[in-house]
Write an enzyme that holds these catalytic residues in place. Structure first.
Site, PDB file in Angstrom:
ATOM      1  N   CYS A 120       0.835  -1.202   0.000  1.00 15.09           N
ATOM      2  CA  CYS A 120       0.000   0.000   0.000  1.00 15.09           C
ATOM      3  C   CYS A 120       0.872   1.255   0.000  1.00 15.09           C
ATOM      4  CB  CYS A 120      -0.909   0.027   1.227  1.00 15.09           C
ATOM      5  SG  CYS A 120      -2.003  -1.396   1.338  1.00 15.09           S
ATOM      6  N   ASN A 379      15.791 -17.904 -26.880  1.00 14.01           N
ATOM      7  CA  ASN A 379      16.386 -19.130 -26.341  1.00 14.01           C
ATOM      8  C   ASN A 379      16.296 -20.282 -27.337  1.00 14.01           C
ATOM      9  OD1 ASN A 379      16.612 -17.514 -24.143  1.00 14.01           O
ATOM     10  ND2 ASN A 379      15.539 -18.843 -22.721  1.00 14.01           N
TER      11      ASN A 379
END
Length: 715
Positions: A120, A379
């Protein structure tokens, strides 16, 4: 808004409840006209409210295993009607401020770190108790009056209900409720609203478990980092922490060889912890050492070559050393030697999946569906990129730029078919992300990409394809068991997940991201997210405990710990400085470990220590297999082929005049593609296309022409 519909499905009965709120505006003459309809339909094990139109309907699942009581329905009706009757946002804010004044006084002694809600912007404290009737009683406080108003609304619904009802309310329900009239899911006040609910639910679970004499379950291993020490919780964390304080003799030996022979080192985040510990320490004495994700490794190799390095050692899998070799050649550094860390093949499950004939069959299908663009994950091998590019115009992507690449391509070339591969989980996650975007507002979509709206995203969805049979063996196992435990024990923690994780983990991380508590992306995105949250805590200068779930390969921990320690130590020590603890949690199981003769559950490690402990476990097992369906994967067996002894061996034998380490050299591709072109040249082109996109935000004209030319000629 003329109407709102609640649909409640209870798992403990076969009753389907439809609650329609007719004209909930209390200022209307028909404001009290409401009807409740119940019809026997079917039994659904998933207890939740659903809403076919989030913009006009409110979904709420604060229900028990038995149908929710009339009083709770009435509370929700009142809350919805009250705020919907206020057409102006300022009036809604004023109403929130009014609700803030109604909160009971919060005991000052309860304003402690343990009661503070994580994530918060304002400070919020929540205390939960269970009364003698088994009902939940909540008290809350905040240093922000508007936040108090949000919390007061939440308590008006949940205070005094049974635990089951508290646990059935979802954060999505509160997003749609939008009590304050504050726009945007990422709004900090909306995040507060959602994170308070998560905190209340976690406290509720703990109280229920205590009442039943149970524990919530065994915690995952973790490392707790403070300004002056590191605490290892659990044997696996102990094994990881061992190498955070490397042997100074080995560090000195490595630095001497690197300096003497002008050797640069590029390493992936997933390295063995021993190697990373030594490299991190050696960086202080030799600047040409870089640890990063796979994309940046090649960039840094070029920089090192420009700075005078005559050799580059690559600590990664083979496609990474191939990329480094090819990019150096493209940059004019053909004489700079590139060396791997093994005389054997260092594979990768994703790269292997793209090398399978099935992947070429997938692209053959793409070549017949024009116009098409192949978006291939970085990759993969250079040879795969080359062969793919000759079948379908191809651009390379990373986990951090794949979404923008696809959105830009579809905006730039209308009716484009996009074929992503080879990571099946990432492909499914991308599709899910676009599904979510399709229900967002046009304004929200434009914040992600300015050229898109709901119509364009909906048009994209049927044209997006992804390969169905490629996975990373590390991320493959962040599935149901891991997700369930994270949800049960770590619901209020920060969650950092790689884009390659399975859908369940992806959904959990996206839910956390929506309330400012998570990130989904690349390894670099994960590291940046953790650093940002730690810096925010330092800026607030409040005592805090930050907990991060590491939803990727555990090899990242060395870089994370080093970055966190730098931040914590960047603040001058004084008596009034806040005490901040940063906990990195590893979702692994005991099956991911190999035990030795000694065990220990919790050992404090003072900063700067060496030869601290004897390992009781090591990540993985002898054959390099350390994965378990019960808790993720300890480490990538391929990456762990990059040992410290291999690195020292390569360095000591350079320059390799006698060809002793000939098999370690990353050779150039001399082979040709099916069309007779050089693999190295064609394979580099998709990478260069990505470079252009990264620098300009657009597909290069050359790639666009390739797509359109292929389409026009019907190849």
């Amino acid at each position: 808004m003329d109407s709102a519909t609640f649909v409640m499905r209870a798992s403990s009965s076969s009753t389907h409840y439809s609650i329609r709120l007719l004209n909930p505006n209390p200022n209307s003459s028909r404001s009290n006209s409401k009807s409740l309809k119940c019809s026997q339909i079917y039994k659904n094990p998933n207890l939740r409210f659903t809403s076919p139109n989030p913009s006009s309907l409110i979904s709420c699942s604060a229900v028990a295993e038995t149908p929710i009581g009339t009083s709770e329905i009435h509370k929700l009706e009142q809350l919805i009607s009250e705020f919907q009757s206020l057409s102006e946002s300022i009036d809604r804010v004023k109403r929130l401020l009014h609700y803030a004044t109604l909160l009971p006084r919060f005991d000052e002694a309860k304003r402690v770190t343990e009661n503070r809600v994580v994530g918060c912007t304002a400070q919020v404290w929540v205390e939960a108790k269970m009364d003698e009737f088994g009902r939940m009683r909540f008290t809350v406080d905040s240093d922000s009056e508007i936040t108090k108003g949000f919390c007061a609304c939440l308590i008006s619904v949940l205070d005094g209900v049974y635990p089951e009802q508290v646990l059935k309310l979802r954060t999505e329900d509160l997003e749609m409720l939008n009590v304050g009239g504050l726009q945007g899911r990422t709004n900090s006040r909306a995040n507060t609203w959602l994170n308070v609910l998560v905190s209340m639910q976690k406290k509720t679970k703990a109280l229920v478990a205590a009442r039943e004499g149970k524990t919530l379950g065994d915690m995952f291993p973790s490392l707790v980092i403070t300004a002056d020490k590191i605490l290892a919780k659990g044997s696996y964390a102990e094994a990881q922490a061992k190498y955070l304080f490397p042997d100074e003799v080995k560090v000195t030996e490595l630095v001497r060889a690197l300096k003497e022979k002008k050797i640069g080192v590029v390493a992936h985040f997933y390295m063995d912890p021993e190697v990373q510990g030594v490299l991190t320490a050696a960086q202080k004495q030799w600047p040409h050492i870089h640890i990063s994700d796979s994309l940046v490794m090649a960039d840094m190799a070029v920089k090192m070559a420009k700075d005078g390095c005559e050799f580059i050692t690559v600590l990664g899998v083979d496609f990474m050393s191939e990329n480094v070799r090819a990019i150096l050649d493209q940059a004019g550094f053909e004489k700079v030697g590139v060396y791997r860390m093994s005389d054997e093949r260092i594979g990768c499950s994703l790269a292997d999946a793209a090398s399978d004939p099935a992947y070429m069959s997938y692209l053959e299908m793409a070549s017949r569906c024009l116009p098409s663009l192949h978006v291939i994950y970085i990759n993969t091998s250079l040879e795969t990129k080359a062969h793919a590019h000759e079948l379908v115009p191809t651009i390379t992507c990373t986990s951090s730029n794949v979404v923008q690449t696809i959105l830009q391509a579809f905006a730039q070339i209308p009716d484009l078919n996009i074929w992503y591969g080879p990571d099946s989980y990432m492909g499914a996650n991308i599709a899910e992300l676009f599904q979510q975007m399709a229900s967002m507002t046009n304004e929200g979509i434009a914040e992600i990409h300015s050229k898109h709206d709901r119509d364009s995203i909906r048009s994209l969805l049927p044209r997006l394809h992804y390969y169905q049979d490629g996975t990373c063996i590390v991320h493959d196992l962040f599935g149901h068991e891991v997700v369930s435990k994270i949800h049960e024990l770590y619901s209020d923690a920060y969650l950092a997940a790689h884009f390659e994780v399975p859908g369940e983990m992806f959904s959990l991380a996206m839910e956390a991201k929506r309330r400012g508590m998570g990130v989904v992306g690349s390894t670099q995105n994960i590291l940046d997210f953790i650093k940002q949250r730690v810096q925010e805590a330092l800026d607030k200068n409040l005592d805090d405990n930050l907990q991060f779930i590491l939803g990727t390969e555990s090899g990242m921990v060395t870089s994370i710990v080093a970055a966190v320690r730098r931040l914590l130590n960047s603040v001058q020590t004084s008596s009034d400085r806040a005490k901040i603890n940063v906990e990195i949690v590893f979702p692994v199981s005991s099956d991911s470990l190999s035990k030795t003769s000694r065990t220990s559950s919790q050992i404090p490690l003072p900063a700067g220590a060496s030869n601290l402990i004897e390992l009781s476990v090591v990540p993985g097992v002898t054959a390099g297999e350390g994965c378990s369906i019960h808790g993720g994967c300890a480490s990538c067996p391929y990456m762990k082929m990059n040992s410290l002894s291999s690195l020292l061996r390569v360095c000591h034998h350079l320059p390799d005049d006698k060809n002793i380490i000939f098999a370690y050299e990353a050779g150039r591709f001399s082979s040709q593609t099916p069309l007779g072109n050089a693999v190295a040249d064609v394979g580099c082109e998709p990478i260069l296309h990505m470079r252009h996109f990264q620098s300009t935000g657009k597909l290069p004209d050359k790639l666009a022409c390739q797509i359109l030319y292929t389409s026009d000629n019907g190849r």
